[in-house]
Design a protein around this motif. Structure first.
Motif, mmCIF file in Angstrom:
data_model
loop_
_atom_site.group_PDB
_atom_site.id
_atom_site.type_symbol
_atom_site.label_atom_id
_atom_site.label_comp_id
_atom_site.label_asym_id
_atom_site.label_seq_id
_atom_site.Cartn_x
_atom_site.Cartn_y
_atom_site.Cartn_z
ATOM 1 N N ILE A 10 -91.365 51.756 30.964
ATOM 2 C CA ILE A 10 -90.181 52.204 30.285
ATOM 3 C C ILE A 10 -89.685 53.800 30.480
ATOM 4 O O ILE A 10 -90.414 54.713 30.548
ATOM 5 C CB ILE A 10 -90.448 51.883 28.705
ATOM 6 N N ASP A 11 -88.586 53.810 30.585
ATOM 7 C CA ASP A 11 -87.700 55.049 30.613
ATOM 8 C C ASP A 11 -87.978 55.714 29.224
ATOM 9 O O ASP A 11 -87.573 55.234 28.305
ATOM 10 C CB ASP A 11 -86.506 55.095 30.955
ATOM 11 N N PRO A 12 -88.733 56.960 29.091
ATOM 12 C CA PRO A 12 -89.169 57.582 27.782
ATOM 13 C C PRO A 12 -87.585 57.700 27.217
ATOM 14 O O PRO A 12 -87.730 57.807 25.874
ATOM 15 C CB PRO A 12 -89.566 58.952 28.293
ATOM 16 N N GLU A 13 -86.647 57.882 27.723
ATOM 17 C CA GLU A 13 -85.086 58.199 27.030
ATOM 18 C C GLU A 13 -84.821 56.952 26.416
ATOM 19 O O GLU A 13 -83.905 57.018 25.427
ATOM 20 C CB GLU A 13 -84.120 58.788 28.044
ATOM 21 N N HIS A 14 -85.206 56.017 26.840
ATOM 22 C CA HIS A 14 -84.998 54.656 26.152
ATOM 23 C C HIS A 14 -86.209 53.890 25.486
ATOM 24 O O HIS A 14 -86.036 52.543 25.370
ATOM 25 C CB HIS A 14 -84.205 53.458 27.322
ATOM 26 N N ARG A 15 -87.112 54.405 25.218
ATOM 27 C CA ARG A 15 -88.317 54.044 24.662
ATOM 28 C C ARG A 15 -87.850 53.095 23.485
ATOM 29 O O ARG A 15 -88.631 52.158 23.000
ATOM 30 C CB ARG A 15 -89.432 54.808 24.273
ATOM 31 N N GLU A 16 -86.996 53.734 22.476
ATOM 32 C CA GLU A 16 -86.825 52.943 21.155
ATOM 33 C C GLU A 16 -86.429 51.679 21.366
ATOM 34 O O GLU A 16 -86.486 50.754 20.886
ATOM 35 C CB GLU A 16 -86.354 53.954 20.102
ATOM 36 N N ASP A 17 -85.355 51.669 22.186
ATOM 37 C CA ASP A 17 -84.562 50.385 22.693
ATOM 38 C C ASP A 17 -85.591 49.394 23.250
ATOM 39 O O ASP A 17 -85.351 48.281 22.818
ATOM 40 C CB ASP A 17 -83.293 50.699 23.571
ATOM 41 N N ASP A 37 -99.517 31.987 21.738
ATOM 42 C CA ASP A 37 -99.546 33.347 21.251
ATOM 43 C C ASP A 37 -98.795 34.285 22.035
ATOM 44 O O ASP A 37 -98.532 34.044 23.281
ATOM 45 C CB ASP A 37 -100.955 33.927 21.294
ATOM 46 N N TYR A 38 -98.105 35.161 21.422
ATOM 47 C CA TYR A 38 -97.186 36.089 22.366
ATOM 48 C C TYR A 38 -97.402 37.392 21.593
ATOM 49 O O TYR A 38 -96.989 37.522 20.522
ATOM 50 C CB TYR A 38 -95.786 35.346 22.189
ATOM 51 N N ARG A 39 -97.642 38.282 22.330
ATOM 52 C CA ARG A 39 -98.027 39.808 21.737
ATOM 53 C C ARG A 39 -97.282 40.695 22.636
ATOM 54 O O ARG A 39 -97.177 40.652 23.925
ATOM 55 C CB ARG A 39 -99.236 39.894 21.373
ATOM 56 N N ALA A 40 -97.173 41.975 22.168
ATOM 57 C CA ALA A 40 -96.741 43.061 22.982
ATOM 58 C C ALA A 40 -97.321 44.332 22.459
ATOM 59 O O ALA A 40 -97.475 44.294 21.178
ATOM 60 C CB ALA A 40 -95.135 43.310 22.894
ATOM 61 N N ALA A 41 -97.731 45.277 23.388
ATOM 62 C CA ALA A 41 -98.507 46.460 22.652
ATOM 63 C C ALA A 41 -98.076 47.494 23.665
ATOM 64 O O ALA A 41 -97.674 47.566 24.899
ATOM 65 C CB ALA A 41 -100.059 46.155 22.897
ATOM 66 N N VAL A 42 -98.137 48.568 23.244
ATOM 67 C CA VAL A 42 -97.958 49.909 23.849
ATOM 68 C C VAL A 42 -99.443 50.299 24.559
ATOM 69 O O VAL A 42 -100.514 50.101 23.852
ATOM 70 C CB VAL A 42 -97.581 50.914 23.057
ATOM 71 N N ASP A 47 -97.885 55.775 26.689
ATOM 72 C CA ASP A 47 -96.978 55.158 25.571
ATOM 73 C C ASP A 47 -95.643 54.989 25.972
ATOM 74 O O ASP A 47 -94.859 54.428 25.541
ATOM 75 C CB ASP A 47 -96.826 56.055 24.516
ATOM 76 N N ASN A 48 -95.362 54.948 27.649
ATOM 77 C CA ASN A 48 -93.995 54.584 27.919
ATOM 78 C C ASN A 48 -94.283 53.320 28.811
ATOM 79 O O ASN A 48 -93.648 52.977 29.775
ATOM 80 C CB ASN A 48 -93.613 55.660 29.093
ATOM 81 N N THR A 49 -95.333 52.659 28.417
ATOM 82 C CA THR A 49 -95.849 51.112 29.068
ATOM 83 C C THR A 49 -96.012 50.311 28.046
ATOM 84 O O THR A 49 -96.790 50.385 27.004
ATOM 85 C CB THR A 49 -97.015 51.236 29.943
ATOM 86 N N VAL A 81 -83.714 49.818 30.384
ATOM 87 C CA VAL A 81 -84.819 50.741 29.766
ATOM 88 C C VAL A 81 -85.842 50.931 30.750
ATOM 89 O O VAL A 81 -86.871 51.547 30.207
ATOM 90 C CB VAL A 81 -85.314 49.746 28.391
ATOM 91 N N LEU A 82 -85.967 50.414 31.995
ATOM 92 C CA LEU A 82 -87.223 50.510 32.708
ATOM 93 C C LEU A 82 -87.202 51.729 33.512
ATOM 94 O O LEU A 82 -86.038 52.350 33.667
ATOM 95 C CB LEU A 82 -86.973 49.183 33.778
ATOM 96 N N ALA A 83 -88.223 52.111 33.887
ATOM 97 C CA ALA A 83 -88.483 53.176 34.548
ATOM 98 C C ALA A 83 -89.033 52.913 36.002
ATOM 99 O O ALA A 83 -89.385 53.896 36.789
ATOM 100 C CB ALA A 83 -89.613 54.385 33.884
ATOM 101 N N GLY A 84 -89.295 51.853 36.211
ATOM 102 C CA GLY A 84 -89.932 51.290 37.580
ATOM 103 C C GLY A 84 -90.093 49.775 37.558
ATOM 104 O O GLY A 84 -89.212 48.931 36.729
ATOM 105 N N GLU A 85 -90.572 49.172 38.406
ATOM 106 C CA GLU A 85 -90.561 47.725 38.679
ATOM 107 C C GLU A 85 -91.834 47.156 37.689
ATOM 108 O O GLU A 85 -92.971 47.478 37.577
ATOM 109 C CB GLU A 85 -91.268 47.440 40.008
ATOM 110 N N PRO A 86 -91.690 46.162 36.964
ATOM 111 C CA PRO A 86 -92.632 45.561 36.218
ATOM 112 C C PRO A 86 -93.647 44.585 36.949
ATOM 113 O O PRO A 86 -93.062 44.216 37.936
ATOM 114 C CB PRO A 86 -91.833 44.397 35.415
#
Length: 101
Positions: A10-17, A37-42, A47-49, A81-86
């Motif tokens: 994640i681009d740090p400038e768009h982390r909250e979005d 089940d579906y979850r997301a975590a930092v 902390d930008n992933t 919001v991405l800073a690179g390839e997923p």
């Protein structure tokens, strides 16, 4: 069972979005038929992933998820919001056992 693990830089400038998008996606996805089940975590080391951990009953459930409005919203807004390839990995699991620690 289908299991997906996805990692999004994640681009740090768009982390909250990005966190807002992830939160909405997780909330809506867990309401879908066929989602186990579906979850997301930092990531604890970056902390930008954001990492997604997804479990589906079958391929049909995964396809329905990908057709959902909330997933389509993520797809549309993700490039902003991405800073690179997923990195997305799909696993077909025939058996899962809970381990005791």
């Amino acid at each position: 069972m289908i299991v997906l693990h996805a990692s999004f830089p994640i681009d740090p400038e768009h982390r909250e979005d990005a966190l807002d998008l992830a939160d909405h996606l997780v909330e809506q996805s867990n309401r879908e038929d066929g989602v186990i089940d579906y979850r997301a975590a930092v990531d604890v080391q970056d902390d930008n992933t954001i990492r997604f951990f997804e479990q589906y009953e079958d391929e049909a459930a995964l396809e329905a998820h990908e057709d959902s409005d909330h997933f389509q919203r993520l797809e549309a807004e993700l490039p902003d919001v991405l800073a690179g390839e997923p990195d997305v990995r799909k696993f077909e699991v025939s058996d899962a056992t809970e381990l005791e620690l």
